[in-house]
Design an enzyme around this catalytic site. Structure first.
Site, PDB file in Angstrom:
ATOM      1  N   ASP A 129       0.834  -1.201   0.000  1.00 57.51           N
ATOM      2  CA  ASP A 129       0.000   0.000   0.000  1.00 57.51           C
ATOM      3  C   ASP A 129       0.870   1.252   0.000  1.00 57.51           C
ATOM      4  OD1 ASP A 129      -2.290  -1.505   0.058  1.00 57.51           O
ATOM      5  OD2 ASP A 129      -2.630  -1.274   2.207  1.00 57.51           O
ATOM      6  N   ARG A 130       0.326   2.314  -0.530  1.00 60.07           N
ATOM      7  CA  ARG A 130       1.044   3.585  -0.577  1.00 60.07           C
ATOM      8  C   ARG A 130       1.512   4.003   0.814  1.00 60.07           C
ATOM      9  NH1 ARG A 130      -0.018   9.125  -3.264  1.00 60.07           N
ATOM     10  NH2 ARG A 130      -0.981   7.857  -4.851  1.00 60.07           N
TER      11      ARG A 130
END
Length: 187
Positions: free
Chosen positions: A105-106
């Site tokens: 995930d970012r």
């Protein structure tokens, strides 16, 4: 700007044309820019390991692994960094995730693998799909976990409100299985 002429004469904006008049334009060549290319310089990523087949990087928080599939995304990603560094890379049929065999995930930092050759791409993708690759995450959470350890088995899919994130879904999605344990509790 003197770039438009009618009948070999420079003209001003707002001129009404008569039938048969010839309009000439002076066009300056412009650099062709991919409208989907990320703006600005690529991120500087720390390479933890590299050989002819793959590269392991330290992905920082704030950098997406690849662009979301359903919208224009003009930010740098691990995929755009890899393309800029290595050129053509192997990938899935859609070509949107060059060299990317898994994602983070970012908002998650950690080690990411980038395949530089098709044989590495296929081998690594198969390991992640078969869940034979082990991944370990460490995080600090706000609040008090209910259990000292537990398994979470719920399907996940792209979060409709945040397309660069995943979320638990009631229907559809792909299988996800996570074991967690508390390493240390703080006051």
């Amino acid at each position: 700007g003197g770039k438009v002429r009618v009948g070999n004469l420079r003209v001003r904006p707002g001129l009404f044309l008569d039938a048969g008049q010839v309009v000439e334009f002076e066009v300056e060549p412009q650099e062709v820019v991919d409208p989907l290319a990320p703006a600005g310089p690529p991120p500087i990523l720390r390479i933890l390991y590299e050989d002819g087949l793959l590269c392991a990087i330290d992905k920082p928080v704030g950098l997406a692994a690849h662009p979301p599939e359903d919208k224009v995304f003009r930010e740098h990603t691990v995929a755009s960094w890899a393309l800029q560094r290595y050129g053509k890379l192997p990938g899935a049929e859609d070509g949107k995730r060059p060299g990317i065999v898994h994602r983070l995930d970012r908002d998650t930092s950690g080690v990411m693998l980038v395949a530089k050759e098709q044989v590495a791409f296929d081998f690594l993708r198969a390991q992640f799909k078969a869940r034979t690759a082990e991944k370990e995450y460490r995080c600090i959470v706000y609040g008090e976990p209910r259990f000292q350890s537990d398994w979470i088995e719920r399907p996940i899919a792209t979060d409709p409100k945040h397309p660069d994130r995943m979320t638990v879904v009631e229907e559809g999605g792909r299988e996800s299985s996570t074991f967690y344990e508390v390493v240390e509790r703080f006051q």
